[in-house]
Design an enzyme around this catalytic site. Structure first.
Site, PDB file in Angstrom:
ATOM      1  N   ASP A   2       0.879  -1.184   0.149  1.00 56.72           N
ATOM      2  CA  ASP A   2      -0.047   0.056  -0.057  1.00 56.72           C
ATOM      3  C   ASP A   2       0.761   1.255  -0.073  1.00 56.72           C
ATOM      4  O   ASP A   2       2.057   1.081   0.719  1.00 56.72           O
ATOM      5  CB  ASP A   2      -0.807  -0.069   1.173  1.00 56.72           C
ATOM      6  CG  ASP A   2      -2.080   0.812   1.214  1.00 56.72           C
ATOM      7  OD1 ASP A   2      -2.507   1.404  -0.030  1.00 56.72           O
ATOM      8  OD2 ASP A   2      -2.939   1.057   2.089  1.00 56.72           O
ATOM      9  N   ASN A  50     -10.113  -3.497  -6.906  1.00 60.47           N
ATOM     10  CA  ASN A  50      -9.454  -2.155  -7.610  1.00 60.47           C
ATOM     11  C   ASN A  50     -10.017  -1.818  -8.713  1.00 60.47           C
ATOM     12  O   ASN A  50      -9.719  -0.916  -9.472  1.00 60.47           O
ATOM     13  CB  ASN A  50      -8.035  -2.835  -7.546  1.00 60.47           C
ATOM     14  CG  ASN A  50      -7.314  -2.570  -5.972  1.00 60.47           C
ATOM     15  OD1 ASN A  50      -6.240  -3.400  -6.044  1.00 60.47           O
ATOM     16  ND2 ASN A  50      -7.784  -1.785  -5.399  1.00 60.47           N
ATOM     17  N   TRP A  51     -10.993  -2.739  -9.459  1.00 58.35           N
ATOM     18  CA  TRP A  51     -11.405  -2.203 -10.646  1.00 58.35           C
ATOM     19  C   TRP A  51     -12.491  -1.032 -10.710  1.00 58.35           C
ATOM     20  O   TRP A  51     -12.800  -0.465 -11.561  1.00 58.35           O
ATOM     21  CB  TRP A  51     -12.381  -3.425 -11.280  1.00 58.35           C
ATOM     22  CG  TRP A  51     -11.579  -4.932 -11.544  1.00 58.35           C
ATOM     23  CD1 TRP A  51     -11.777  -5.857 -10.919  1.00 58.35           C
ATOM     24  CD2 TRP A  51     -10.667  -5.078 -12.788  1.00 58.35           C
ATOM     25  NE1 TRP A  51     -10.956  -6.983 -11.241  1.00 58.35           N
ATOM     26  CE2 TRP A  51     -10.538  -6.526 -12.482  1.00 58.35           C
ATOM     27  CE3 TRP A  51     -10.519  -4.615 -13.815  1.00 58.35           C
ATOM     28  CZ2 TRP A  51      -9.647  -7.016 -13.295  1.00 58.35           C
ATOM     29  CZ3 TRP A  51      -9.846  -5.248 -14.477  1.00 58.35           C
ATOM     30  CH2 TRP A  51      -9.113  -6.468 -14.590  1.00 58.35           C
ATOM     31  N   ARG A  53     -11.331   1.579  -9.574  1.00 61.08           N
ATOM     32  CA  ARG A  53     -10.528   2.845  -9.828  1.00 61.08           C
ATOM     33  C   ARG A  53     -10.761   3.346 -11.143  1.00 61.08           C
ATOM     34  O   ARG A  53     -11.147   2.614 -11.969  1.00 61.08           O
ATOM     35  CB  ARG A  53      -8.972   2.528  -9.521  1.00 61.08           C
ATOM     36  CG  ARG A  53      -8.798   2.142  -8.045  1.00 61.08           C
ATOM     37  CD  ARG A  53      -7.300   1.995  -7.758  1.00 61.08           C
ATOM     38  NE  ARG A  53      -7.289   1.639  -6.443  1.00 61.08           N
ATOM     39  CZ  ARG A  53      -6.069   1.771  -5.669  1.00 61.08           C
ATOM     40  NH1 ARG A  53      -4.853   2.297  -6.311  1.00 61.08           N
ATOM     41  NH2 ARG A  53      -6.062   1.361  -4.216  1.00 61.08           N
TER      42      ARG A  53
END
Ligand code: FPP
Length: 226
Positions: A2, A50-51, A53
């Site tokens: 991260d 995360n898709w 984003r």
């Protein structure tokens, strides 16, 4: 891994610059872990969430494995590192999928550290899929309910191929957040946790040593007594 975005912001650069620095640090930390004798290094590179984003960022993140494997396979071979990629791989862009499959094939006979990327990985979806596969076997009469054990569930998860190393000894999360973010929820049941404020691109041998030193001072009882 991260903190790529915050690292980029601190350097007054776009988020992609942070992800690129993050990818370069994967190379550095892989070499250090391999030399230290780590058996499996699992890196959370892209989650099933995360898709959400922006498309540009998702596209950039999907390009990173291509850049990584196109430039780093010789080094992985030299270090005897075996690549594994776990996640919902059929949803990856064709080129990303092709390069990850190629990396796994080229390093398949290496016997050193396993470099395990979690790519389009989410623990809840992984567990859901395992439950579905078990339920299907029960419904078909191939499995009795009393045969559903901890070991059977572990064997249906994406970490099954890691065998005795499926459950991590140590989890490291960089960049100050104190949460799991849908990572290895089943497998981390008795893992030791190490959190650092350092952003992933700056996570160096020094912090890695600190994490391992902290781990070495833990008293692991697995619910029992010593
Ligand atoms: C989290 O930081 C990081 C990611 C979502 C991507 C991680 C990917 C890499 C480090 C490179 C992967 C390399 C290979 C070879 C696959 P963030 O973007 O959430 O940072 P922020 O919380 O500071 O915004």
């Amino acid at each position: 891994m991260d903190g790529n975005g915050r690292w980029a912001k601190a350097h007054h650069r776009p988020r992609a610059f942070g992800h690129k620095a993050g990818m370069n640090n994967v190379k550095t930390i892989t070499k250090i872990a391999s030399k230290l004798g780590v058996k499996v290094l699992t890196l959370y590179a892209f989650s099933t969430e995360n898709w959400r984003r922006p498309t540009d960022e998702v596209n950039y993140l999907m390009q990173l494995p291509i850049d990584f494997f196109n430039t780093f396979i010789p080094e992985l071979m030299a270090q005897n590192v075996k690549v594994n990629v776990m996640g919902f791989l059929d949803q990856l862009p064709e080129k990303t999928l092709a390069v990850t499959k190629k990396a796994m094939a080229e390093t398949a006979n290496n016997t050193g550290m396993i470099l395990n990327f979690a790519l389009n990985y989410g623990s809840r979806a992984e567990i859901t899929s395992a439950v579905q596969s078990i339920a299907t076997d029960v419904a078909a009469g191939k499995l009795a309910t009393n045969q559903i054990t901890d070991d059977l569930i572990s064997a249906r998860l994406m970490t099954a191929s890691l065998g005795e190393f499926a459950d991590p000894d140590l989890l490291i999360r960089t960049s100050g957040e104190l949460r799991l973010s849908n990572f290895l929820l089943w497998q981390l049941a008795y893992s030791e946790f190490f959190f650092t404020d350092v952003h992933w691109p700056d996570f160096s041998e020094k912090e890695f040593d600190q994490a391992i030193d902290s781990y070495n001072h833990r008293d692991r009882r697995f619910g029992g007594l010593k």
